[in-house]
Enzyme design. Structure first.
Site, PDB file in Angstrom:
ATOM      1  N   CYS A  35       0.418  -1.126   0.376  1.00  0.00           N
ATOM      2  CA  CYS A  35      -0.185  -0.046  -0.088  1.00  0.00           C
ATOM      3  C   CYS A  35       1.070   0.875  -0.201  1.00  0.00           C
ATOM      4  CB  CYS A  35      -0.960   0.109   1.123  1.00  0.00           C
ATOM      5  SG  CYS A  35       0.084  -0.063   2.863  1.00  0.00           S
ATOM      6  N   CYS A 104      -2.737  -3.624   8.922  1.00  0.00           N
ATOM      7  CA  CYS A 104      -2.426  -1.478   9.067  1.00  0.00           C
ATOM      8  C   CYS A 104      -2.108  -1.538  10.272  1.00  0.00           C
ATOM      9  CB  CYS A 104      -3.175  -0.631   8.918  1.00  0.00           C
ATOM     10  SG  CYS A 104      -4.236  -1.180   7.215  1.00  0.00           S
TER      11      CYS A 104
HETATM   12 FE1  FES Z   1      -1.595  -0.106   4.309  1.00  0.00          FE
HETATM   13 FE2  FES Z   1      -3.682   0.892   5.808  1.00  0.00          FE
HETATM   14  S1  FES Z   1      -3.921   0.498   4.013  1.00  0.00           S
HETATM   15  S2  FES Z   1      -1.490   1.183   6.824  1.00  0.00           S
END
Ligand code: FES
Length: 125
Positions: A35, A104
C-alpha cells in the site's frame, strides 16, 4: 454497523502523540510495500520505562488510528512490556479492524518494536 469502530474513528480524527522526538532514544521505521504506507516511531526512555512515544504516519486512516493507539498503549510501560504489545492487542483495543485492514495494525506494533530494538542496540554500544 459502521465499517470502523467508534474508537478507530476517534483516534483517526484526533490522533494522540503525533510528531517527532528530538534526540529520541530509539527510532523505528516500517513501510508496507503493497500500500506504500509508512510509519515512524520515536521513543524516549526513562528508568527503563517509555516516558514518551511519538509517531509520524503517512498512511490510511486505520494506520493513523493504529499508530495513535500504539503510542497510548506504550507510554508508561517498561521496555519489555512494550515489546510484548502485539498487533492483535492493538486491533483489540481499537474495537477491531476490518479484515482487509489488519495489515495496518501490524505496521503499528512493528514500528514500535523496531524503535525499542534500536534503543536496546544503542545501549549495548
Ligand atoms: Fe496500508 Fe493501511 S492500507 S497501512
Amino acid at each position: 454497523m459502521p465499517f470502523y469502530s467508534e474508537k478507530v474513528m476517534d483516534h483517526f480524527a484526533n490522533p494522540r502523540n503525533v510528531g517527532e522526538i528530538p534526540n529520541a532514544d530509539g527510532m523505528g521505521e516500517v513501510g508496507n510495500p503493497v500500500c506504500g504506507d509508512m510509519m515512524t516511531f520515536y521513543i524516549k526512555v526513562k528508568e527503563n520505562k517509555l516516558d514518551d512515544v511519538k509517531f509520524k504516519t503517512f498512511g490510511c486512516g486505520a494506520a493513523i488510528a493504529v499508530s495513535s493507539m500504539v503510542s497510548e498503549m506504550a507510554i508508561g510501560k517498561t521496555v519489555d512490556e512494550a515489546l510484548n504489545i502485539t498487533n492483535a492487542d492493538v486491533a483489540k483495543e481499537l474495537g477491531g479492524l476490518p479484515p482487509n485492514k489488519m495489515h495496518c495494525s501490524n505496521l503499528g506494533a512493528d514500528a514500535l518494536h523496531k524503535a525499542i530494538e534500536n534503543y536496546k542496540s544503542k545501549k549495548e554500544v
